[in-house]
Design a protein around this motif. Structure first.
Motif, PDB file in Angstrom:
ATOM      1  N   VAL A 115     -31.115  45.601  26.820  1.00 47.40           N
ATOM      2  CA  VAL A 115     -29.693  45.648  26.519  1.00 47.40           C
ATOM      3  C   VAL A 115     -29.677  45.538  25.002  1.00 47.40           C
ATOM      4  CG1 VAL A 115     -27.628  44.310  26.447  1.00 47.40           C
ATOM      5  CG2 VAL A 115     -29.237  44.314  28.629  1.00 47.40           C
ATOM      6  N   ALA A 116     -30.556  45.185  24.044  1.00 43.76           N
ATOM      7  CA  ALA A 116     -30.017  45.279  22.771  1.00 43.76           C
ATOM      8  C   ALA A 116     -31.009  46.428  22.078  1.00 43.76           C
ATOM      9  CB  ALA A 116     -31.022  44.210  22.103  1.00 43.76           C
ATOM     10  N   TYR A 117     -31.663  47.164  22.953  1.00 46.07           N
ATOM     11  CA  TYR A 117     -32.487  48.222  22.300  1.00 46.07           C
ATOM     12  C   TYR A 117     -31.558  49.374  21.848  1.00 46.07           C
ATOM     13  CZ  TYR A 117     -34.892  52.638  22.056  1.00 46.07           C
ATOM     14  OH  TYR A 117     -35.455  53.962  21.721  1.00 46.07           O
ATOM     15  N   PRO A 118     -30.231  49.800  22.525  1.00 46.72           N
ATOM     16  CA  PRO A 118     -29.527  50.879  21.980  1.00 46.72           C
ATOM     17  C   PRO A 118     -29.099  50.734  20.749  1.00 46.72           C
ATOM     18  CG  PRO A 118     -29.106  50.829  24.523  1.00 46.72           C
ATOM     19  CD  PRO A 118     -29.907  49.454  23.856  1.00 46.72           C
ATOM     20  N   PHE A 119     -28.649  49.483  20.310  1.00 47.23           N
ATOM     21  CA  PHE A 119     -28.266  48.987  19.047  1.00 47.23           C
ATOM     22  C   PHE A 119     -29.011  49.269  17.857  1.00 47.23           C
ATOM     23  CE2 PHE A 119     -27.593  45.933  15.997  1.00 47.23           C
ATOM     24  CZ  PHE A 119     -26.437  45.940  15.249  1.00 47.23           C
ATOM     25  N   TYR A 120     -30.316  48.934  18.094  1.00 47.93           N
ATOM     26  CA  TYR A 120     -31.297  48.858  17.108  1.00 47.93           C
ATOM     27  C   TYR A 120     -31.812  50.697  17.002  1.00 47.93           C
ATOM     28  CZ  TYR A 120     -31.589  44.163  16.720  1.00 47.93           C
ATOM     29  OH  TYR A 120     -31.019  42.878  16.284  1.00 47.93           O
ATOM     30  N   ARG A 121     -31.652  51.295  18.021  1.00 51.53           N
ATOM     31  CA  ARG A 121     -31.866  52.636  18.186  1.00 51.53           C
ATOM     32  C   ARG A 121     -30.857  53.503  17.425  1.00 51.53           C
ATOM     33  NH1 ARG A 121     -30.832  55.747  22.624  1.00 51.53           N
ATOM     34  NH2 ARG A 121     -28.775  54.742  22.364  1.00 51.53           N
ATOM     35  N   ASN A 122     -29.534  53.031  17.611  1.00 51.21           N
ATOM     36  CA  ASN A 122     -28.567  53.510  16.854  1.00 51.21           C
ATOM     37  C   ASN A 122     -28.631  53.356  15.479  1.00 51.21           C
ATOM     38  OD1 ASN A 122     -27.476  54.804  19.114  1.00 51.21           O
ATOM     39  ND2 ASN A 122     -26.001  52.845  19.674  1.00 51.21           N
ATOM     40  N   ALA A 123     -28.894  52.261  14.965  1.00 54.17           N
ATOM     41  CA  ALA A 123     -29.175  51.824  13.643  1.00 54.17           C
ATOM     42  C   ALA A 123     -30.183  52.603  12.901  1.00 54.17           C
ATOM     43  CB  ALA A 123     -29.117  50.374  13.398  1.00 54.17           C
ATOM     44  N   LEU A 124     -31.326  52.606  13.541  1.00 51.64           N
ATOM     45  CA  LEU A 124     -32.481  53.650  13.157  1.00 51.64           C
ATOM     46  C   LEU A 124     -32.010  54.985  13.110  1.00 51.64           C
ATOM     47  CD1 LEU A 124     -35.782  53.414  12.834  1.00 51.64           C
ATOM     48  CD2 LEU A 124     -35.699  54.179  15.032  1.00 51.64           C
ATOM     49  N   LEU A 125     -31.314  55.618  13.973  1.00 45.98           N
ATOM     50  CA  LEU A 125     -31.173  57.015  14.045  1.00 45.98           C
ATOM     51  C   LEU A 125     -30.099  57.325  12.711  1.00 45.98           C
ATOM     52  CD1 LEU A 125     -30.676  58.031  17.657  1.00 45.98           C
ATOM     53  CD2 LEU A 125     -32.696  58.373  15.864  1.00 45.98           C
ATOM     54  N   ALA A 126     -28.954  56.264  12.713  1.00 48.82           N
ATOM     55  CA  ALA A 126     -27.985  56.573  11.602  1.00 48.82           C
ATOM     56  C   ALA A 126     -28.584  56.345  10.012  1.00 48.82           C
ATOM     57  CB  ALA A 126     -26.994  55.351  11.836  1.00 48.82           C
ATOM     58  N   GLY A 146     -26.698  51.902   8.364  1.00 53.31           N
ATOM     59  CA  GLY A 146     -27.019  52.051   9.686  1.00 53.31           C
ATOM     60  C   GLY A 146     -26.709  50.937  10.766  1.00 53.31           C
ATOM     61  N   LEU A 147     -26.788  49.943  10.234  1.00 49.17           N
ATOM     62  CA  LEU A 147     -26.458  48.717  11.171  1.00 49.17           C
ATOM     63  C   LEU A 147     -24.836  48.846  11.095  1.00 49.17           C
ATOM     64  CD1 LEU A 147     -28.770  45.759   9.616  1.00 49.17           C
ATOM     65  CD2 LEU A 147     -28.789  46.927  12.019  1.00 49.17           C
ATOM     66  N   GLY A 148     -24.142  49.090  10.374  1.00 48.05           N
ATOM     67  CA  GLY A 148     -22.715  49.090  10.310  1.00 48.05           C
ATOM     68  C   GLY A 148     -22.305  50.170  11.418  1.00 48.05           C
ATOM     69  N   VAL A 149     -23.086  51.313  11.256  1.00 47.45           N
ATOM     70  CA  VAL A 149     -22.788  52.502  12.058  1.00 47.45           C
ATOM     71  C   VAL A 149     -22.942  51.934  13.591  1.00 47.45           C
ATOM     72  CG1 VAL A 149     -23.199  54.599  13.131  1.00 47.45           C
ATOM     73  CG2 VAL A 149     -23.150  54.330  10.978  1.00 47.45           C
ATOM     74  N   ALA A 150     -23.952  51.306  14.019  1.00 40.49           N
ATOM     75  CA  ALA A 150     -24.224  50.657  15.246  1.00 40.49           C
ATOM     76  C   ALA A 150     -23.336  49.588  15.878  1.00 40.49           C
ATOM     77  CB  ALA A 150     -25.717  50.212  15.176  1.00 40.49           C
ATOM     78  N   VAL A 151     -22.815  48.789  14.743  1.00 37.71           N
ATOM     79  CA  VAL A 151     -21.832  47.995  15.171  1.00 37.71           C
ATOM     80  C   VAL A 151     -20.644  48.597  15.658  1.00 37.71           C
ATOM     81  CG1 VAL A 151     -19.980  46.200  14.284  1.00 37.71           C
ATOM     82  CG2 VAL A 151     -22.809  46.065  13.752  1.00 37.71           C
ATOM     83  N   LEU A 152     -20.253  49.673  14.727  1.00 32.99           N
ATOM     84  CA  LEU A 152     -18.901  50.429  15.154  1.00 32.99           C
ATOM     85  C   LEU A 152     -19.314  51.103  16.642  1.00 32.99           C
ATOM     86  CD1 LEU A 152     -16.477  51.748  14.450  1.00 32.99           C
ATOM     87  CD2 LEU A 152     -17.503  53.582  13.350  1.00 32.99           C
ATOM     88  N   ILE A 153     -20.132  51.657  16.804  1.00 28.60           N
ATOM     89  CA  ILE A 153     -20.554  52.295  18.122  1.00 28.60           C
ATOM     90  C   ILE A 153     -20.467  51.304  19.430  1.00 28.60           C
ATOM     91  CG2 ILE A 153     -22.166  53.065  19.619  1.00 28.60           C
ATOM     92  CD1 ILE A 153     -23.423  54.798  17.088  1.00 28.60           C
ATOM     93  N   GLU A 154     -20.980  50.082  19.026  1.00 28.31           N
ATOM     94  CA  GLU A 154     -20.949  48.939  20.079  1.00 28.31           C
ATOM     95  C   GLU A 154     -19.407  48.834  20.143  1.00 28.31           C
ATOM     96  OE1 GLU A 154     -23.213  47.459  22.110  1.00 28.31           O
ATOM     97  OE2 GLU A 154     -24.509  49.043  21.392  1.00 28.31           O
ATOM     98  N   ARG A 155     -18.678  48.418  19.125  1.00 30.04           N
ATOM     99  CA  ARG A 155     -17.252  48.368  19.229  1.00 30.04           C
ATOM    100  C   ARG A 155     -16.532  49.182  20.282  1.00 30.04           C
ATOM    101  NH1 ARG A 155     -15.504  45.602  13.234  1.00 30.04           N
ATOM    102  NH2 ARG A 155     -16.631  44.013  13.473  1.00 30.04           N
ATOM    103  N   LEU A 156     -16.755  50.580  19.758  1.00 29.28           N
ATOM    104  CA  LEU A 156     -16.132  51.467  20.441  1.00 29.28           C
ATOM    105  C   LEU A 156     -16.599  51.707  22.165  1.00 29.28           C
ATOM    106  CD1 LEU A 156     -16.595  54.592  17.880  1.00 29.28           C
ATOM    107  CD2 LEU A 156     -14.520  53.195  18.792  1.00 29.28           C
ATOM    108  N   LYS A 157     -17.866  51.181  22.412  1.00 33.69           N
ATOM    109  CA  LYS A 157     -18.251  51.097  23.762  1.00 33.69           C
ATOM    110  C   LYS A 157     -17.598  50.074  24.581  1.00 33.69           C
ATOM    111  CE  LYS A 157     -22.831  51.235  24.479  1.00 33.69           C
ATOM    112  NZ  LYS A 157     -24.171  51.089  24.050  1.00 33.69           N
ATOM    113  N   ARG A 158     -17.378  48.835  23.747  1.00 34.46           N
ATOM    114  CA  ARG A 158     -16.651  47.834  24.259  1.00 34.46           C
ATOM    115  C   ARG A 158     -15.129  48.167  24.611  1.00 34.46           C
ATOM    116  NH1 ARG A 158     -19.271  42.766  20.623  1.00 34.46           N
ATOM    117  NH2 ARG A 158     -21.328  43.074  21.477  1.00 34.46           N
TER     118      ARG A 158
END
Length: 289
Positions: free
Chosen positions: A114-125, A236-248
């Motif tokens: 469940v948490a993996y996509p968040f860290y994957r997105n932060a890594l890629l960003a 990158g963490l900021g981008v991951a947080v933004l993606i999570e908010r958009l998903k929610r």
């Protein structure tokens, strides 16, 4: 019959979960291959800008001196007379990066999906931000500037590692940002945030500090490289947080639409605000006397 069904269900679920994780792993391999291709292309952009890379290195050294943080050679001098310290710094620089990187991703996929996509997105960003910097700001690492007193401890103690890492696919003029530090910082955050074992959380908190020491003591990065590496990870963490908010937000909107539809709202099949009545539940008026 029910007991037979239940006895057959767990293996099926396990196969579904296994297939899902294999698919996820395959997708991540695709991401890594794409990142490797981008890295190679950027290396091509900077390979003919060696002069700029060395000019930028001189600028970084001057900038650090202005800030009073140009202490890399002083720190190196503390270990150069101690073989065990050199081996420790080299060992953590080499084995504390890719092995930790791969094992942490595997752990996240297998144990914290469940948490993996968040860290994957932060890594890629953070990697994407880094590629931009690599392309526009080539930087020669300290080990390429021995006249400033830097020593390449890895070449001295582990020459085979340099031989293996000196291929055309390696960008040797991409000292800034230090992803050795930045990505270990990100993975350490994952360990601290997600591990249920205290020892692992302590290790996660310690890894970035050890990597920071290793990249400086081995002559591979300037202190500023680590600072910028941490900054791109925060971005990158900021981008991951933004993606999570958009998903929610999308999930909430979808749930509202589903509820509205089920209640027979504006988007419902009867369109009059009332709940649709199934035909089979209507009374047979012909039988009413």
């Amino acid at each position: 019959m029910a007991s037979d069904t239940l006895s057959r269900r767990p293996p099926t679920l396990r196969r579904v979960h296994t297939n899902s994780r294999l698919a996820t792993a395959a997708k991540e391999i695709g991401f890594l291959l794409s990142a490797a291709l981008l890295y190679t292309l950027v290396r091509g952009l900077t390979s003919d800008r060696v002069d700029a890379a060395f000019r930028n290195a001189e600028d970084v050294i001057s900038f650090e001196k202005t800030l009073g943080i140009h202490v890399e050679t002083e720190l190196q001098s503390l270990i150069l007379d101690h073989e065990w310290a050199i081996d420790a710094a080299n060992g953590f620089y080499i084995y504390g990066y890719w092995p930790v990187f791969v094992l942490t991703l595997v752990w996240l996929i297998a144990r914290r999906p469940v948490a993996y996509p968040f860290y994957r997105n932060a890594l890629l960003a953070s990697g994407a931000f880094s590629l931009v910097i690599f392309a526009f700001y080539p930087l020669a690492p300290p080990r390429f500037l021995p006249w400033h007193g830097f020593v390449d401890t890895v070449s001295v103690a582990v020459p085979t590692y340099r031989d293996m890492s000196s291929s055309r696919l390696v960008n040797e003029y991409a000292a800034m940002p230090s992803l050795h530090f930045g990505w270990i910082l990100l993975l350490g955050i994952a360990w601290v945030a997600l591990s249920r074992v205290l020892v692992l959380r302590i290790i996660g908190a310690t890894m970035p500090l050890l990597m920071f020491a290793a990249i400086v003591l081995t002559g591979n990065h300037y202190i500023v490289d680590a600072i910028v590496g941490g900054a791109v990870v925060v971005a990158g963490l900021g981008v991951a947080v933004l993606i999570e908010r958009l998903k929610r937000q999308r999930a909430v909107r979808a749930a509202i639409q589903d509820a509205h539809y089920s209640a027979g709202g504006d988007g419902g099949p009867d369109g009059d605000g009332g709940s649709p009545i199934p035909a089979q539940r209507l009374p047979n008026l012909s039988r009413v006397r």
